[in-house]
Every structure is written in C-alpha cells, then in structure tokens.
Write a protein that holds these residues in place. Structure first.
Motif, PDB file in Angstrom:
ATOM      1  N   ASN A   2      -2.262  -8.461   0.228  1.00  0.00           N
ATOM      2  CA  ASN A   2      -2.393  -7.618   1.415  1.00  0.00           C
ATOM      3  C   ASN A   2      -1.435  -6.430   1.264  1.00  0.00           C
ATOM      4  O   ASN A   2      -0.283  -6.484   1.669  1.00  0.00           O
ATOM      5  N   GLU A   4      -1.428  -3.534   2.651  1.00  0.00           N
ATOM      6  CA  GLU A   4      -1.023  -2.867   3.890  1.00  0.00           C
ATOM      7  C   GLU A   4       0.248  -3.513   4.460  1.00  0.00           C
ATOM      8  O   GLU A   4       1.181  -2.823   4.890  1.00  0.00           O
ATOM      9  N   TRP A 318      -8.934   2.751   8.036  1.00  0.00           N
ATOM     10  CA  TRP A 318      -8.561   1.490   8.666  1.00  0.00           C
ATOM     11  C   TRP A 318      -7.388   0.825   7.942  1.00  0.00           C
ATOM     12  O   TRP A 318      -6.493   0.258   8.580  1.00  0.00           O
ATOM     13  N   SER A 319      -7.354   0.923   6.601  1.00  0.00           N
ATOM     14  CA  SER A 319      -6.248   0.338   5.844  1.00  0.00           C
ATOM     15  C   SER A 319      -4.930   1.008   6.201  1.00  0.00           C
ATOM     16  O   SER A 319      -3.900   0.337   6.382  1.00  0.00           O
ATOM     17  N   ARG A 321      -4.318   2.653   8.988  1.00  0.00           N
ATOM     18  CA  ARG A 321      -4.011   2.293  10.374  1.00  0.00           C
ATOM     19  C   ARG A 321      -3.346   0.916  10.431  1.00  0.00           C
ATOM     20  O   ARG A 321      -2.422   0.679  11.215  1.00  0.00           O
ATOM     21  N   LYS A 322      -3.824   0.003   9.588  1.00  0.00           N
ATOM     22  CA  LYS A 322      -3.250  -1.350   9.567  1.00  0.00           C
ATOM     23  C   LYS A 322      -1.776  -1.320   9.170  1.00  0.00           C
ATOM     24  O   LYS A 322      -0.965  -2.101   9.678  1.00  0.00           O
ATOM     25  N   TYR A 326       0.853  -2.938  11.634  1.00  0.00           N
ATOM     26  CA  TYR A 326       1.788  -3.993  11.200  1.00  0.00           C
ATOM     27  C   TYR A 326       3.216  -3.617  11.594  1.00  0.00           C
ATOM     28  O   TYR A 326       4.001  -4.442  12.076  1.00  0.00           O
ATOM     29  N   SER A 397      -3.248   5.296  16.871  1.00  0.00           N
ATOM     30  CA  SER A 397      -3.513   5.087  15.446  1.00  0.00           C
ATOM     31  C   SER A 397      -4.782   5.797  14.988  1.00  0.00           C
ATOM     32  O   SER A 397      -4.987   6.002  13.789  1.00  0.00           O
TER      33      SER A 397
END
Length: 412
Positions: A2, A4, A318-319, A321-322, A326, A397
C-alpha cells in the motif's frame, strides 16, 4: 504494498513536516478535535448523569409503575382500597423483567407541635417494602422494621425536620381528619428513627414513611386492603413495554401508571437535556471538521509539487487523495486520543471527588453535578466524530483532481 499509506507515513514522520508552515495549523486542528471531544464527553456525561440521578430519586419513592384502582383522584391520598389477594402479588412471576412489587397506602395529616404545624402525607409501607432504594438517601438514623408488631417508628425528610426542628428520637403528634368533619380527628403519636433527603423537594415536603397498618386503621380497612402496588422493573429503558405487559397481566378493574406519567413535568424537563446535548455535539463536530478542512487544504497546498510528481509518475487522483486522507486520519485519531484522555480524566475526577456542585441544588434536584457514561456512549461518540470529520475531509481532497502535473511541478 500500500504505497499511499507508505507515503503518508513518511510525510508524518519527516522533520520537515513537523517544522513546516502547516505545522501550527495542523496542531490547531488536532486541538480543535480534542477540545470538541472533551466538551461532548462532558455534555453527554452530565446530561445522562442528571437524568439518571433524578430518575433514581423519583423511582426510589414511587417505583417504576403503580397499580391502583380506576378513579379520578389526583391527590397523594389513597381513597379506594385494593385487595392484596391478587395473582401477581406478592410475586409478579407472570411477567419477566419485574424485579419487585410492594404494597403501600397513603393518608394525609397534619404534624402538630407546640409552636408549629405542617401538612404532610403518611406513606404506609409493610414488611414487603424494599428499603435498599431508600437507604441511599438516609442521612441519619436507621430504617424501621415493620415485619412484626405495629409500632410508631417513622422516617421523615430533612425538609420537614428542619422546618419543625426535629431530630432522631424526637416524638410528635399527627392529626388525621375523618370523613365527617364534625367528628373529632384521629391523633397518632410517632417517633422519628431516621431522616432522609432525596434532594427532590416535591417528594421531601410531601411524604413521611410509617407503618401501613396505621393507614389501614385510620381508613377502617381490612388487613388485606392497601392503597396501591409499587412495581420495580429491571430495565428502565423498557418502561413502556413493561407497562403494556403488566397492564395485560392485571385485572380489568385495576389501572397501571408509569413514573413518567405520574411526574410528567419533571420527566419532560429532563428530556430537554437531550436536545441541548445534541446541539452541542453538532456544533463541536462542525467546528472540529472546519479546522481539519483548513489543515488539509494547507497541507495539500504545501505538497503541490509532490502531487504533480506523483501524477507525472502515473498515480491516479484517488491514490493521491488517499495519501492525504491517511494523513488526515492520523491527525483525527491523535485529536480523539488526547480528547478522550483529558475528557474521561476530568469526568473520573468529578465522579470520585465531586468537585463541581450546582449553585442552586433545589432547581436541579441534586447538589453535586452527576456524571454517567457507558462504554457504548464513548464508542459511538468517537466513531460518529471520526466518520463525520472524515466525510467532511472528502470535500477539500477533491482539489487534488484539479491540479495539473506540469503546473504543480513548477509550483513554488
């Protein structure tokens, strides 16, 4: 892997992050969440504590429900007797959830001394009376024992004791009227063995507690006739459900009344605290959310070049934003952690040492500010705050999707 989460962890752990322009704003966001949780915990705990304390006081002297005859009498005096030969008495086994049932009867009278007099209601109780509810309110003396022969020992409230200058072991006369006002009244001699204080003036100024056999004799009732039954249940939250079941299990000539119906004004008053608590929770979540949105926006602007590089390397919106979500999740959890530590610590101190008191105990029925909060309330509050703040952070975001890689890499 992961990646991100990996990048978010590197950002959080970097020294540059802790000394960046966004650091003070991030600290303000964390502090806002912590303060919000502290305020919400205190609001919920004091609101629930006050409701619980007032309910316990009223229930201790009246039971959760009463069973009596159908009549239009709204006074505190028993006029129409109920026979004790009932299927549900002395053990209410037909309905699950009934904890205890006891027989009581009331009679209005006037306490007379050499210099003063005071009207009050003699609440007669018998050997089946559960004193455990009332012992918490006993401030001096002891509870009487009505299991054997008839005697004149009574409990009076501190309200009456102060007004009439009574103390334990004092004796007094009480005058009871007859149906025919031309007949001479009944006079009974009583001895004080204990003084109680519920803090609920409506109860303290109304009742004194004595042997039910006095009321039976004054009303010329048989030993198997009483004024009404008081019923205690295991779970207050099932009050209405239990009322329906108990009513169905009693004869048609008897009526049931819940404590909420009997003290309607009081229970409507304590329900207002729910509305106040909901309002405080909503305001605190909005304030904390706005602060976290501001912190995330500053963090995004500060990392604009990083966003451009990640996009150039093929990362989706989206990645990226993640990565920031987080990061924001970590900040929210940090605020929740310190908020819970401080908030629950303050509540524990108040619960153990009763430092904070009401300036006017008579207005709130209690002298010390009570606190009560179950584990379920704490978990739901934290989950609700986290989810609300996280959803609010989804909005800023979206800005990441508007950033051009070329412009972002050149951004300074």
């Amino acid at each position: 892997m992961n990646y991100e989460f990996f990048i978010a962890k590197r950002i959080i752990g970097s020294k540059a992050y802790k000394s960046s322009v966004s650091a003070p704003i991030i600290k303000i966001g964390i502090t806002a969440i912590a303060i919000g949780i502290i305020v919400m915990l205190i609001a919920i705990a004091t609101g629930l504590g006050l409701q619980k304390k007032v309910r316990e006081k009223v229930i201790a002297f009246n039971g959760h429900l009463t069973i009596n005859n159908y009549d239009t009498n709204s006074s505190n005096e028993s006029e129409f007797p109920v026979a004790t030969e009932q299927e549900f008495y002395p053990n209410f086994n037909t309905v699950a959830g009934v904890k205890h049932i006891q027989a009581v009867a009331t009679k209005f009278g006037v306490i007379r001394t050499e210099t003063d007099f005071e009207g009050t209601v003699l609440k007669g109780v018998g050997k089946d009376y559960d004193w455990s509810y009332l012992e918490d309110f006993l401030i001096t003396g002891s509870v009487p024992d009505y299991s054997n022969e008839l005697h004149n020992e009574v409990l009076i409230s501190s309200y009456l004791a102060n007004r009439l200058h009574f103390k334990v072991e004092d004796s007094f006369q009480m005058v009871f009227g007859k149906d025919n006002i031309e007949d001479p009244p009944f006079i009974r001699q009583f001895k004080i063995v204990g003084i109680f204080s519920s803090g609920f003036q409506e109860i303290d100024k109304t009742f004194m507690i004595g042997d039910i056999r006095h009321v039976q004799r004054l009303n010329k009732w048989n030993p198997n006739q009483i004024g009404n039954f008081e019923v205690f249940i295991d779970d207050y939250n099932k009050l209405r459900e239990m009322d329906t079941k108990i009513r169905a299990a009693t004869p048609s000539n008897l009526n049931t009344q819940t404590i909420e119906e009997k003290y309607y004004t009081t229970f409507e008053w304590i329900k207002i605290f729910d509305n106040n608590t909901y309002g405080i929770i909503a305001i605190m979540i909005i304030v904390a959310g706005i602060n976290m949105i501001t912190a995330l926006l500053v963090l995004i602007l500060e990392r604009t070049q990083m966003i451009g590089i990640l996009k150039a390397l093929g990362s989706s919106n989206w990645s990226i934003r993640k990565v920031f979500l987080y990061n924001a999740t970590y900040l929210i959890c940090l605020g929740l952690f310190w908020g819970n530590v401080i908030g629950l610590g303050l509540l524990f101190i108040q619960q153990q040492f009763s430092l904070l008191k009401f300036p006017d105990p008579e207005q709130y029925y209690v002298s010390v500010i009570p606190v009560y909060m179950g584990l379920d309330h704490i978990i739901l509050l934290n989950i609700g705050t986290f989810v609300a703040c996280f959803l609010m952070l989804m909005i800023p975001s979206v800005i990441i999707t508007k950033i051009s890689p070329v412009k972002a890499i050149r951004f300074e």
